[in-house]
Design an enzyme around this catalytic site. Sequence first.
Site, short mmCIF file in Angstrom:
data_model
loop_
_atom_site.label_atom_id
_atom_site.label_comp_id
_atom_site.label_asym_id
_atom_site.label_seq_id
_atom_site.Cartn_x
_atom_site.Cartn_y
_atom_site.Cartn_z
N PHE A 291 -14.81 4.05 8.16
CA PHE A 291 -13.52 4.35 7.91
C PHE A 291 -13.75 4.19 5.39
CE2 PHE A 291 -14.12 -0.20 8.43
CZ PHE A 291 -13.55 -0.99 7.19
N THR B 215 -5.70 -7.65 10.33
CA THR B 215 -5.72 -6.95 9.67
C THR B 215 -5.59 -5.71 10.84
OG1 THR B 215 -7.93 -7.57 8.62
CG2 THR B 215 -7.73 -5.47 9.00
N ARG C 282 2.76 -6.90 8.57
CA ARG C 282 1.87 -5.86 9.30
C ARG C 282 2.19 -6.33 11.10
NH1 ARG C 282 -3.89 -7.38 7.31
NH2 ARG C 282 -3.59 -6.21 5.64
N ASN D 213 -1.56 0.13 7.57
CA ASN D 213 -1.56 -1.99 7.79
C ASN D 213 -0.94 -2.07 6.30
OD1 ASN D 213 -3.41 -2.05 5.37
ND2 ASN D 213 -4.22 -3.86 7.29
N HIS E 4 -1.36 -5.30 1.33
CA HIS E 4 -3.06 -5.80 0.96
C HIS E 4 -2.40 -7.29 1.22
CE1 HIS E 4 -6.77 -7.40 -0.57
NE2 HIS E 4 -6.10 -7.56 -1.57
N TYR F 256 -12.88 -3.09 -3.14
CA TYR F 256 -13.25 -3.54 -1.42
C TYR F 256 -14.71 -2.90 -1.55
CZ TYR F 256 -8.58 -2.53 0.42
OH TYR F 256 -7.23 -2.39 0.88
N LYS G 65 0.91 -1.75 0.27
CA LYS G 65 -0.16 -0.04 0.09
C LYS G 65 1.22 1.47 0.18
CE LYS G 65 -3.86 -1.90 2.95
NZ LYS G 65 -4.52 -2.22 3.70
N GLU H 218 -9.57 -10.31 -7.90
CA GLU H 218 -8.69 -9.29 -7.55
C GLU H 218 -8.15 -9.09 -8.44
OE1 GLU H 218 -7.64 -9.63 -3.11
OE2 GLU H 218 -9.59 -8.94 -2.46
P1 GDP Z 1 -7.68 -6.71 5.05
O1 GDP Z 1 -8.25 -7.75 4.11
O2 GDP Z 1 -6.77 -7.66 5.75
O3 GDP Z 1 -6.82 -5.90 4.71
O4 GDP Z 1 -8.86 -6.46 5.57
P2 GDP Z 1 -10.47 -6.07 5.25
O5 GDP Z 1 -10.60 -6.46 3.90
O6 GDP Z 1 -11.06 -5.97 6.46
O7 GDP Z 1 -10.16 -3.73 5.39
C1 GDP Z 1 -9.80 -3.96 3.91
C2 GDP Z 1 -9.04 -2.63 4.25
O8 GDP Z 1 -9.60 -1.78 4.78
C3 GDP Z 1 -8.02 -2.89 5.61
O9 GDP Z 1 -6.44 -3.42 5.08
C4 GDP Z 1 -7.29 -1.68 6.84
O10 GDP Z 1 -6.11 -0.93 5.53
C5 GDP Z 1 -8.78 -1.14 6.08
N1 GDP Z 1 -9.35 -0.71 8.07
C6 GDP Z 1 -10.11 -1.90 7.90
N2 GDP Z 1 -11.05 -2.16 8.85
C7 GDP Z 1 -10.79 -0.55 9.32
C8 GDP Z 1 -10.79 0.18 10.53
O11 GDP Z 1 -11.81 -0.35 11.10
N3 GDP Z 1 -10.21 1.32 10.75
C9 GDP Z 1 -9.67 1.73 9.31
N4 GDP Z 1 -9.54 3.04 9.52
N5 GDP Z 1 -9.66 1.15 8.50
C10 GDP Z 1 -9.98 -0.10 8.09
MG MG Z 2 -9.75 -7.67 3.07
#
Ligand code: GDP
Ligand code: MG
Length: 161
Positions: free
Chosen positions: A68, A102, A113, A123, A126, A60, A20, A137
């Site tokens: 968020f 995450t 991470r 973080n 991806h 996404y 990222k 994707e």
């Molecule tokens: P991942 O698959 O582990 O990347 O997690 P997700 O698919 O649930 O979320 C995608 C991305 O959204 C995460 O990697 C974070 O960058 C962001 N994100 C997810 N949950 C949160 C949150 O509660 N707060 C914020 N600020 N960003 C979030």
């Molecule tokens: Mg994800």
Amino acid sequence: CYSTTSGIPGVRERTLIAVKPDGVQRRLVGQIMQRFEQRGFKLVGLKMLKASDELLSQHYHDLNKKPFYPNLLRYMTSGPVVAMVWEGHNVVRTSRMMVGDTNPAEAHPGTVRGDFSIHISRNVVHASDSVEGAQREIQLWFNRKELMDWDCCDHSNTYQV
Ligand code: GDP
Ligand code: MG
């Protein structure tokens, strides 16, 4: 490096890993790629790009109602991203383990991470979370021509052939 020749199912599984904008800014691209190479996975796609709002809204698609989400879009479009496709047995599940939770506060040391980040909003990386999600994707981020079919010369040291 084909599953038909190695006899091991799922050797051609692929996943999307993206460094990222925070990871690119912090010059972590090399270290992150190194982890996947040294594990034994095969790089089959690689590019640097500025992700568009359109691409990210599809990427996404499940998060666009989250509070968020606007900040996530701003973060992900703040600079270039390095997108990669890695191939190998169980690569989706293994790379999720290598990337860590995450929320970096929950990510174990030794994960990307867990080693390089503190807060969920930054973080670093991806990783696709399922084989079907990875296929979706990869199609979003890469054209077919950008994905390389190539044989790894040390295949027999990674898999039983
Ligand atoms: P991942 O698959 O582990 O990347 O997690 P997700 O698919 O649930 O979320 C995608 C991305 O959204 C995460 O990697 C974070 O960058 C962001 N994100 C997810 N949950 C949160 C949150 O509660 N707060 C914020 N600020 N960003 C979030
Ligand atoms: Mg994800």
